[in-house]
Motif scaffolding. Structure first.
Motif, mmCIF file in Angstrom:
data_model
loop_
_atom_site.group_PDB
_atom_site.id
_atom_site.type_symbol
_atom_site.label_atom_id
_atom_site.label_comp_id
_atom_site.label_asym_id
_atom_site.label_seq_id
_atom_site.Cartn_x
_atom_site.Cartn_y
_atom_site.Cartn_z
ATOM 1 N N ALA A 276 -0.818 1.888 -13.554
ATOM 2 C CA ALA A 276 -0.296 3.028 -14.315
ATOM 3 C C ALA A 276 -1.459 3.807 -14.926
ATOM 4 C CB ALA A 276 0.630 2.538 -15.424
ATOM 5 N N ASP A 277 -1.264 5.104 -15.090
ATOM 6 C CA ASP A 277 -2.258 5.939 -15.761
ATOM 7 C C ASP A 277 -1.938 5.918 -17.252
ATOM 8 O OD1 ASP A 277 -3.910 7.859 -16.832
ATOM 9 O OD2 ASP A 277 -3.169 9.497 -15.585
ATOM 10 N N CYS A 278 -2.705 5.186 -18.002
ATOM 11 C CA CYS A 278 -2.459 5.014 -19.432
ATOM 12 C C CYS A 278 -3.378 5.867 -20.297
ATOM 13 C CB CYS A 278 -2.581 3.532 -19.785
ATOM 14 S SG CYS A 278 -1.316 2.541 -18.965
ATOM 15 N N SER A 279 -3.996 6.864 -19.697
ATOM 16 C CA SER A 279 -4.936 7.700 -20.447
ATOM 17 C C SER A 279 -4.255 8.470 -21.577
ATOM 18 C CB SER A 279 -5.663 8.664 -19.512
ATOM 19 O OG SER A 279 -4.742 9.529 -18.870
ATOM 20 N N LYS A 280 -2.973 8.824 -21.435
ATOM 21 C CA LYS A 280 -2.295 9.614 -22.466
ATOM 22 C C LYS A 280 -1.871 8.809 -23.686
ATOM 23 C CE LYS A 280 -0.775 13.301 -19.444
ATOM 24 N NZ LYS A 280 0.367 14.022 -18.878
ATOM 25 N N ILE A 281 -2.027 7.466 -23.640
ATOM 26 C CA ILE A 281 -1.701 6.669 -24.818
ATOM 27 C C ILE A 281 -2.963 6.195 -25.534
ATOM 28 C CG2 ILE A 281 0.623 5.977 -24.137
ATOM 29 C CD1 ILE A 281 -0.524 3.328 -23.107
ATOM 30 N N GLN A 282 -4.088 6.792 -25.184
ATOM 31 C CA GLN A 282 -5.350 6.485 -25.865
ATOM 32 C C GLN A 282 -5.474 7.349 -27.129
ATOM 33 O OE1 GLN A 282 -7.124 3.866 -24.625
ATOM 34 N NE2 GLN A 282 -5.395 3.830 -23.191
ATOM 35 N N VAL A 283 -6.345 6.947 -28.041
ATOM 36 C CA VAL A 283 -6.558 7.676 -29.300
ATOM 37 C C VAL A 283 -6.824 9.154 -29.022
ATOM 38 C CG1 VAL A 283 -8.043 7.869 -31.342
ATOM 39 C CG2 VAL A 283 -7.451 5.614 -30.434
ATOM 40 N N ASN A 284 -6.210 10.032 -29.813
ATOM 41 C CA ASN A 284 -6.335 11.491 -29.732
ATOM 42 C C ASN A 284 -5.697 12.102 -28.487
ATOM 43 O OD1 ASN A 284 -7.720 11.674 -32.208
ATOM 44 N ND2 ASN A 284 -9.658 11.204 -31.187
ATOM 45 N N GLU A 285 -4.909 11.343 -27.757
ATOM 46 C CA GLU A 285 -4.189 11.873 -26.595
ATOM 47 C C GLU A 285 -2.729 12.113 -26.983
ATOM 48 O OE1 GLU A 285 -5.524 12.927 -23.766
ATOM 49 O OE2 GLU A 285 -7.491 12.374 -24.553
ATOM 50 N N PRO A 286 -1.986 12.909 -26.200
ATOM 51 C CA PRO A 286 -0.653 13.349 -26.626
ATOM 52 C C PRO A 286 0.393 12.248 -26.837
ATOM 53 C CG PRO A 286 -1.137 14.116 -24.395
ATOM 54 C CD PRO A 286 -2.388 13.505 -24.935
ATOM 55 N N CYS A 287 0.228 11.083 -26.236
ATOM 56 C CA CYS A 287 1.227 10.023 -26.383
ATOM 57 C C CYS A 287 0.722 8.835 -27.195
ATOM 58 C CB CYS A 287 1.722 9.578 -25.005
ATOM 59 S SG CYS A 287 2.556 10.894 -24.096
ATOM 60 N N TYR A 288 -0.383 9.015 -27.895
ATOM 61 C CA TYR A 288 -0.915 7.933 -28.729
ATOM 62 C C TYR A 288 0.013 7.640 -29.915
ATOM 63 C CZ TYR A 288 -3.939 5.262 -31.807
ATOM 64 O OH TYR A 288 -4.445 4.291 -32.631
ATOM 65 N N LEU A 289 0.540 8.686 -30.525
ATOM 66 C CA LEU A 289 1.445 8.512 -31.667
ATOM 67 C C LEU A 289 2.894 8.624 -31.216
ATOM 68 C CD1 LEU A 289 -0.456 10.644 -34.323
ATOM 69 C CD2 LEU A 289 -0.411 8.153 -34.106
ATOM 70 N N PRO A 290 3.794 7.823 -31.707
ATOM 71 C CA PRO A 290 3.518 6.784 -32.672
ATOM 72 C C PRO A 290 2.744 5.621 -32.038
ATOM 73 C CG PRO A 290 5.862 6.830 -32.146
ATOM 74 C CD PRO A 290 5.212 7.948 -31.408
ATOM 75 N N ASN A 291 1.830 5.077 -32.789
ATOM 76 C CA ASN A 291 0.949 4.022 -32.311
ATOM 77 C C ASN A 291 1.623 2.657 -32.478
ATOM 78 O OD1 ASN A 291 -1.186 2.425 -31.541
ATOM 79 N ND2 ASN A 291 -2.347 2.729 -33.426
ATOM 80 N N THR A 292 2.593 2.390 -31.615
ATOM 81 C CA THR A 292 3.290 1.105 -31.624
ATOM 82 C C THR A 292 3.242 0.518 -30.221
ATOM 83 O OG1 THR A 292 5.471 1.960 -31.028
ATOM 84 C CG2 THR A 292 4.900 1.947 -33.393
ATOM 85 N N VAL A 293 3.347 -0.795 -30.150
ATOM 86 C CA VAL A 293 3.376 -1.461 -28.842
ATOM 87 C C VAL A 293 4.578 -0.959 -28.045
ATOM 88 C CG1 VAL A 293 3.653 -3.678 -27.658
ATOM 89 C CG2 VAL A 293 2.172 -3.508 -29.659
#
Length: 117
Positions: free
Chosen positions: A54-71
């Motif tokens: 999977a491309d998980c780049s958008k859930i990294q810090v400062n990316e559009p899907c990082y927040l909310p920062n929950t598992v």
């Protein structure tokens, strides 16, 4: 056929038309199951972002899907990315019971969950 029965059939037909996309398939996204403990979601998230491809780049810090920062939120994004990317090659939305499909678009704010037919 009675008029009330015709109205019911018309309502059902309209509902099916609204719920289907142009290919005649329901749009489905893969998200984390609310009942799954975080430790299991984390295992699925690690797999999806690693060996799963999977491309998980958008859930990294400062990316559009990082927040909310929950598992749970990060797992939902990763599960869906994997599912959309590989479902036409036989991938499922299972993740050892940690995920489920939904017909409600889970996108929020600037975080857009992909859908592919």
């Amino acid at each position: 056929m009675s008029l009330s029965m015709q109205k019911i059939w018309l309502a059902v037909l309209l509902l099916l038309i609204v719920l289907h996309n142009s290919d005649g398939e329901f749009e489905q996204w893969c998200i984390a199951d609310e009942q799954t403990p975080d430790v299991e979601l984390q295992a699925g998230l690690d797999w999806a972002c690693g060996k799963g491809g999977a491309d998980c780049s958008k859930i990294q810090v400062n990316e559009p899907c990082y927040l909310p920062n929950t598992v749970r939120d990060h797992a939902s994004y990763a599960f869906n990315n994997y599912y959309q990317k590989f479902k036409n090659r036989g991938a499922t939305c299972y993740f050892k019971g940690a995920a489920m499909t939904t017909e409600l678009d889970p996108s929020h704010n600037s975080c857009q969950f992909e859908f592919s037919a």
